[in-house]
Design an enzyme around this catalytic site. Structure first.
Site, PDB file in Angstrom:
ATOM      1  N   GLY A  38      -7.427  26.903  12.228  1.00 42.97           N
ATOM      2  CA  GLY A  38      -7.411  28.288  12.682  1.00 42.97           C
ATOM      3  C   GLY A  38      -6.038  28.692  13.183  1.00 42.97           C
ATOM      4  O   GLY A  38      -5.026  28.093  12.830  1.00 42.97           O
ATOM      5  N   TYR A 168     -20.005  35.194  21.936  1.00 46.09           N
ATOM      6  CA  TYR A 168     -18.804  34.365  22.118  1.00 46.09           C
ATOM      7  C   TYR A 168     -18.624  34.017  23.598  1.00 46.09           C
ATOM      8  O   TYR A 168     -18.488  32.850  23.960  1.00 46.09           O
ATOM      9  CB  TYR A 168     -17.586  35.128  21.599  1.00 46.09           C
ATOM     10  CG  TYR A 168     -16.250  34.479  21.786  1.00 46.09           C
ATOM     11  CD1 TYR A 168     -15.229  35.136  22.489  1.00 46.09           C
ATOM     12  CD2 TYR A 168     -15.959  33.240  21.225  1.00 46.09           C
ATOM     13  CE1 TYR A 168     -13.972  34.561  22.630  1.00 46.09           C
ATOM     14  CE2 TYR A 168     -14.707  32.665  21.360  1.00 46.09           C
ATOM     15  CZ  TYR A 168     -13.719  33.337  22.067  1.00 46.09           C
ATOM     16  OH  TYR A 168     -12.461  32.768  22.201  1.00 46.09           O
ATOM     17  N   ILE A 198      -4.086  34.905  22.378  1.00 49.98           N
ATOM     18  CA  ILE A 198      -2.910  34.121  22.000  1.00 49.98           C
ATOM     19  C   ILE A 198      -2.179  34.797  20.843  1.00 49.98           C
ATOM     20  O   ILE A 198      -2.807  35.234  19.860  1.00 49.98           O
ATOM     21  CB  ILE A 198      -3.312  32.683  21.615  1.00 49.98           C
ATOM     22  CG1 ILE A 198      -4.112  32.034  22.745  1.00 49.98           C
ATOM     23  CG2 ILE A 198      -2.059  31.840  21.272  1.00 49.98           C
ATOM     24  CD1 ILE A 198      -3.417  31.982  24.101  1.00 49.98           C
TER      25      ILE A 198
HETATM   26  N1  LIG Z   1      -6.723  32.480  19.467  1.00 47.49           N
HETATM   27  C1  LIG Z   1      -7.005  32.977  20.678  1.00 47.49           C
HETATM   28  O1  LIG Z   1      -6.504  34.058  21.059  1.00 47.49           O
HETATM   29  C2  LIG Z   1      -7.940  32.252  21.592  1.00 47.49           C
HETATM   30  C3  LIG Z   1      -8.633  31.121  21.170  1.00 47.49           C
HETATM   31  N2  LIG Z   1      -9.487  30.499  22.048  1.00 47.49           N
HETATM   32  C4  LIG Z   1     -10.255  29.330  21.611  1.00 47.49           C
HETATM   33  O2  LIG Z   1      -9.402  28.361  21.021  1.00 47.49           O
HETATM   34  C5  LIG Z   1     -10.083  27.725  19.928  1.00 47.49           C
HETATM   35  C6  LIG Z   1      -9.228  27.836  18.675  1.00 47.49           C
HETATM   36  O3  LIG Z   1      -9.024  29.213  18.464  1.00 47.49           O
HETATM   37  P1  LIG Z   1      -8.442  29.771  17.085  1.00 47.49           P
HETATM   38  O4  LIG Z   1      -7.623  28.725  16.400  1.00 47.49           O
HETATM   39  O5  LIG Z   1      -7.856  31.088  17.392  1.00 47.49           O
HETATM   40  O6  LIG Z   1      -9.805  29.997  16.276  1.00 47.49           O
HETATM   41  P2  LIG Z   1      -9.963  30.422  14.750  1.00 47.49           P
HETATM   42  O7  LIG Z   1     -11.133  31.336  14.683  1.00 47.49           O
HETATM   43  O8  LIG Z   1      -8.650  30.864  14.204  1.00 47.49           O
HETATM   44  O9  LIG Z   1     -10.327  29.009  14.079  1.00 47.49           O
HETATM   45  C7  LIG Z   1     -11.557  28.384  14.346  1.00 47.49           C
HETATM   46  C8  LIG Z   1     -11.752  27.319  13.288  1.00 47.49           C
HETATM   47  O10 LIG Z   1     -13.059  26.766  13.446  1.00 47.49           O
HETATM   48  C9  LIG Z   1     -13.491  26.380  12.155  1.00 47.49           C
HETATM   49  N3  LIG Z   1     -14.944  26.197  12.088  1.00 47.49           N
HETATM   50  C10 LIG Z   1     -15.897  27.152  11.960  1.00 47.49           C
HETATM   51  N4  LIG Z   1     -17.108  26.583  11.850  1.00 47.49           N
HETATM   52  C11 LIG Z   1     -16.923  25.230  11.918  1.00 47.49           C
HETATM   53  C12 LIG Z   1     -17.781  24.105  11.840  1.00 47.49           C
HETATM   54  N5  LIG Z   1     -19.099  24.228  11.655  1.00 47.49           N
HETATM   55  N6  LIG Z   1     -17.230  22.870  11.933  1.00 47.49           N
HETATM   56  C13 LIG Z   1     -15.888  22.721  12.094  1.00 47.49           C
HETATM   57  N7  LIG Z   1     -15.017  23.751  12.174  1.00 47.49           N
HETATM   58  C14 LIG Z   1     -15.548  24.981  12.072  1.00 47.49           C
HETATM   59  C15 LIG Z   1     -13.017  27.499  11.231  1.00 47.49           C
HETATM   60  O11 LIG Z   1     -12.942  27.058   9.888  1.00 47.49           O
HETATM   61  C16 LIG Z   1     -11.658  27.838  11.844  1.00 47.49           C
HETATM   62  O12 LIG Z   1     -10.607  27.201  11.153  1.00 47.49           O
HETATM   63  C17 LIG Z   1     -11.456  28.410  19.809  1.00 47.49           C
HETATM   64  O13 LIG Z   1     -12.440  27.598  20.437  1.00 47.49           O
HETATM   65  C18 LIG Z   1     -11.281  29.709  20.579  1.00 47.49           C
HETATM   66  O14 LIG Z   1     -12.486  30.131  21.192  1.00 47.49           O
HETATM   67  C19 LIG Z   1      -9.740  30.977  23.315  1.00 47.49           C
HETATM   68  C20 LIG Z   1      -9.099  32.110  23.739  1.00 47.49           C
HETATM   69  C21 LIG Z   1      -8.096  32.785  22.940  1.00 47.49           C
HETATM   70  C1  LIG Z   2      -9.221  36.179  23.625  1.00 49.65           C
HETATM   71  C2  LIG Z   2     -10.027  35.432  22.652  1.00 49.65           C
HETATM   72  O1  LIG Z   2     -10.811  34.590  23.046  1.00 49.65           O
HETATM   73  C3  LIG Z   2      -9.915  35.735  21.195  1.00 49.65           C
HETATM   74  N1  LIG Z   2      -8.560  35.992  20.785  1.00 49.65           N
HETATM   75  C4  LIG Z   2     -10.775  36.969  20.903  1.00 49.65           C
HETATM   76  O2  LIG Z   2     -10.222  38.063  21.012  1.00 49.65           O
HETATM   77  O3  LIG Z   2     -11.962  36.800  20.613  1.00 49.65           O
END
Ligand SMILES: NC(=O)C1=CN([C@@H]2O[C@H](COP(=O)(O)OP(=O)(O)OC[C@H]3O[C@@H](n4cnc5c(N)ncnc54)[C@H](O)[C@@H]3O)[C@@H](O)[C@H]2O)C=CC1
Ligand SMILES: CC(=O)[C@H](N)C(=O)O
Length: 346
Positions: A38, A168, A198
């Site tokens: 992700g 979420y 982020i």
């Molecule tokens: N990007 C942001 O702004 C923020 C992210 N986070 C948390 O950080 C973590 C990573 O965030 P991102 O990289 O932005 O998320 P993202 O949505 O970009 O990536 C999530 C990944 O999870 C994978 N996924 C979905 N179902 C799955 C399954 N059954 N098994 C294995 N993988 C699976 C998807 O293929 C995807 O690559 C998440 O838990 C998110 O809640 C928290 C706050 C802010």
């Molecule tokens: C702040 C987060 O957890 C994420 N980028 C979202 O907007 O859902």
């Protein structure tokens, strides 16, 4: 000479990698990152591989990695809903740290509640059980989305009412509470940071409410025009990806005795779309924005914190951010600007 130097450097690097990956386990953690393809996982893998050696950090996901990711270090298919397979991966690769990134974020989660519940809750249960069974050090990120309209919003402290209005947010509060329960009941070394929105230059966001703050940079470079899906005065906590990943490594390496809590807010800046656009226009004066509000994302944003209080993280394990809004915008344009110059040249 360059060729020879390059060859020698390569030899030295691969020797170092061999060394690092064959050191006794006690030297370095063996890390598995779930949901690693992700917005955040590839950058985290890069940081951890630099710290612990390429072969000690395994990236995993249910999607196919791009070639440059696949050839940059160990990658494995892993669906966190497949408990048996996940367990085999942990045992066969002698995993000691697990970074659990798999999730459906806020907006995509509201569009598919059954899948969000499965991945964010049932998937988390699998992770918790395997982490406890194999005494892993477990990191699960939470979010500003773990708060709701009845939480104090300006600022939002670590401990306060949490009644989020998205699947979420509900799933992330569940993760916080279940992780802390497993810590106190079974001694699981659970660590959790509530990330702000982020912002990254070299990876796309995964369908959240704060995604506008990434898209704005790409559109400023590409077309000079941007359509914002939140109202101009919508204030949200945000952070540059390097600060986020630094905090994640720091809290994972922090001695347990420093951690008075197991779930911490971390903060860097808070801004509105209007403030972000003004900063962007210092780099792209002709940049134009229009507002086409997405009611789903706006309702989510209106229920989230406006400012985050992260004093406990700063006090307990020395957290401090490096990027505020001007540095963020300059860094993003330095990266994207050079990328677009390369693209134009090719
Ligand atoms: N990007 C942001 O702004 C923020 C992210 N986070 C948390 O950080 C973590 C990573 O965030 P991102 O990289 O932005 O998320 P993202 O949505 O970009 O990536 C999530 C990944 O999870 C994978 N996924 C979905 N179902 C799955 C399954 N059954 N098994 C294995 N993988 C699976 C998807 O293929 C995807 O690559 C998440 O838990 C998110 O809640 C928290 C706050 C802010
Ligand atoms: C702040 C987060 O957890 C994420 N980028 C979202 O907007 O859902």
């Amino acid at each position: 000479m360059l060729l020879i130097t390059g060859y020698l450097k390569e030899q030295d690097d691969s020797h170092q990698e061999f060394e690092q990956s064959h050191r006794p386990e006690t030297d370095h953690p063996r890390v598995l990152i779930t949901g690693g393809l992700g917005q955040l996982g590839v950058g985290l893998a890069k940081l951890l591989r630099k710290r612990f050696g390429k072969n000690n950090v395994i990236l995993s996901d249910i999607r196919k990695p791009a070639d440059n990711v696949f050839y940059s270090g160990p990658f494995i298919y892993s669906d966190i809903l497949d408990y048996k397979n996940l367990r085999e991966i942990v045992v066969n690769n002698r995993i000691t740290w697990l970074i659990h990134y798999s999730a459906l974020l806020s907006a995509v989660g509201e569009a598919n509640v059954p899948l969000a519940r499965a991945v964010n809750i049932t998937g988390l249960h699998n992770i918790l059980d395997i982490a406890a069974e194999h005494s892993l050090r477990l990191f699960v990120p939470s979010t500003i989305g773990a708060f709701g309209p009845t939480s104090p919003r300006n600022p939002t402290p670590d401990l306060c009412i949490q009644r989020p209005r998205t699947i979420y947010g509900v799933s992330k509060v569940h993760a916080e509470l279940m992780g802390e329960y497993y810590h106190y009941r079974y001694g699981l070394d659970f660590r959790c940071l509530r990330y702000p929105g982020i912002i990254s230059a070299d990876s796309q966001p995964g369908g959240g409410t704060t995604d506008y703050a990434v898209q704005v940079f790409h559109d400023a470079i590409k077309t000079g025009k941007f359509q914002c899906n939140l109202k101009p005065d919508t204030r949200l906590p945000m952070m540059y990806i390097d600060d986020c990943l630094k905090a994640t490594l720091e809290v994972m390496e922090a001695p347990a005795e420093l951690l008075t809590m197991r779930t911490y807010n971390i903060n860097a800046m808070s801004f509105t779309p209007e403030e972000l656009v003004q900063e962007v226009q210092k780099h792209v004066p002709e940049f134009e924005v229009t507002y086409n509000v997405d009611p789903v994302r706006q309702a989510i944003a209106d229920s989230w914190p406006m400012n985050f209080d992260d004093n406990n993280a700063r006090k307990d394990w020395g957290w401090k951010h490096d990027y505020d809004l001007p540095e963020l915008v300059t860094t993003m344009f330095n990266f994207l600007g050079s990328e677009s110059r390369i693209a134009q040249a090719n």
